[in-house]
Write an enzyme that holds these catalytic residues in place. Structure first.
Site, PDB file in Angstrom:
ATOM      1  N   TYR A 152      36.023  -3.555  32.830  1.00 24.14           N
ATOM      2  CA  TYR A 152      35.359  -3.706  31.532  1.00 24.14           C
ATOM      3  C   TYR A 152      34.285  -4.785  31.616  1.00 24.14           C
ATOM      4  CZ  TYR A 152      39.095  -0.860  29.479  1.00 24.14           C
ATOM      5  OH  TYR A 152      39.949   0.171  29.167  1.00 24.14           O
ATOM      6  N   ASN A 175      35.034   6.564  22.354  1.00 26.74           N
ATOM      7  CA  ASN A 175      34.122   7.481  23.035  1.00 26.74           C
ATOM      8  C   ASN A 175      34.303   8.897  22.476  1.00 26.74           C
ATOM      9  OD1 ASN A 175      32.622   9.019  24.823  1.00 26.74           O
ATOM     10  ND2 ASN A 175      33.968   8.667  26.575  1.00 26.74           N
ATOM     11  N   CYS A 183      34.923   7.505  30.453  1.00 27.44           N
ATOM     12  CA  CYS A 183      35.486   6.196  30.134  1.00 27.44           C
ATOM     13  C   CYS A 183      36.820   5.968  30.848  1.00 27.44           C
ATOM     14  CB  CYS A 183      35.650   6.039  28.625  1.00 27.44           C
ATOM     15  SG  CYS A 183      36.617   7.329  27.825  1.00 27.44           S
ATOM     16  N   HIS A 184      37.404   7.049  31.391  1.00 26.63           N
ATOM     17  CA  HIS A 184      38.663   6.876  32.138  1.00 26.63           C
ATOM     18  C   HIS A 184      38.443   6.114  33.435  1.00 26.63           C
ATOM     19  CE1 HIS A 184      36.897  10.677  33.661  1.00 26.63           C
ATOM     20  NE2 HIS A 184      37.444  10.335  34.819  1.00 26.63           N
ATOM     21  N   GLU A 210      40.625  12.604  40.615  1.00 21.20           N
ATOM     22  CA  GLU A 210      39.417  12.146  41.305  1.00 21.20           C
ATOM     23  C   GLU A 210      39.747  11.292  42.526  1.00 21.20           C
ATOM     24  OE1 GLU A 210      36.840  10.183  38.546  1.00 21.20           O
ATOM     25  OE2 GLU A 210      36.832  11.854  37.124  1.00 21.20           O
TER      26      GLU A 210
END
Length: 213
Positions: A152, A175, A183-184, A210
């Site tokens: 962040y 979001n 945003c993950h 991912e």
């Protein structure tokens, strides 16, 4: 007078049979065809401001909504799709129509993403639900590559306000386009997941997909 009763009874039976015919279930194919006509007519008359559709995914049922500009909302089931639709009606337009054809590209790309066949989304976005610093934060998120994460604090610095760590958290938590605007991929400085609009399990699934978890 009594001679009329059988005829009256026969007439009543005929009416009931006629009503039964009207009440027979309509075939799904017919409903789909009628809905397609409604969708096309609404589009033709410019009565369709927000097109919506839903898809199944490894993180649950997802609601997609798009304006003529682009994808405006991606919502998890945990957010309550009815509440999301009410918010869209109030903030964007009440002229909302279920129109899967308008969202074919976004649906296909999200399906490809979950199948491991896509790492970057190429759909037009409508940013009207995010303004100011929040929008700056979300636009930066698209620069965080697939399989990578940022803290962040790092996102705050990249957005031009190094001290605005809480504001970055707020931007991610609100979001309107999760998954597509990733945003993950934003974690706490100690590597902890932090919060997530779709729930922490959804965030774990996305990062695991991912290879970033």
């Amino acid at each position: 007078m009594t001679a009329d009763h059988p005829a009256d009874g026969l007439l009543e039976s005929d009416r009931l049979r006629e009503l039964d015919g009207l009440l027979e279930p309509i075939a799904e194919s017919t409903l789909s065809r009628l809905h397609a006509r409604l969708e096309a007519e609404a589009d033709k008359r410019e009565l369709l401001d927000v097109a919506v559709s839903t898809i199944d995914s490894p993180v649950g049922r997802i609601l997609l909504a798009a304006t003529e500009i682009g994808l405006v909302r991606v919502a998890f089931a945990i957010e309550d799709h009815d509440v999301v639709l009410e918010s869209l009606a109030a903030r964007v337009s009440p002229r909302i129509v279920r129109a899967p054809s308008r969202l074919e590209s976004a649906t296909r790309q999200i399906d490809d993403y979950f199948a491991g066949a896509r790492q970057q989304f190429e759909v037009p976005l409508d940013w009207q639900l995010s303004r100011g610093f929040r929008r700056q934060v979300l636009e930066h998120l698209n620069q965080i590559g697939y399989g990578h994460t940022e803290s962040y604090a790092a996102v705050a610095a990249a957005a031009g306000s190094p001290r605005a760590v809480r504001a970055v958290g707020s931007a991610c938590a609100t979001n309107p386009l999760p998954i597509v605007v990733p945003c993950h991929r934003v974690l706490r400085s100690d590597g902890a997941l932090g919060g997530y609009l779709g729930g922490l399990e959804a965030k774990r699934i996305l990062l695991g997909l991912e290879g970033a978890a």
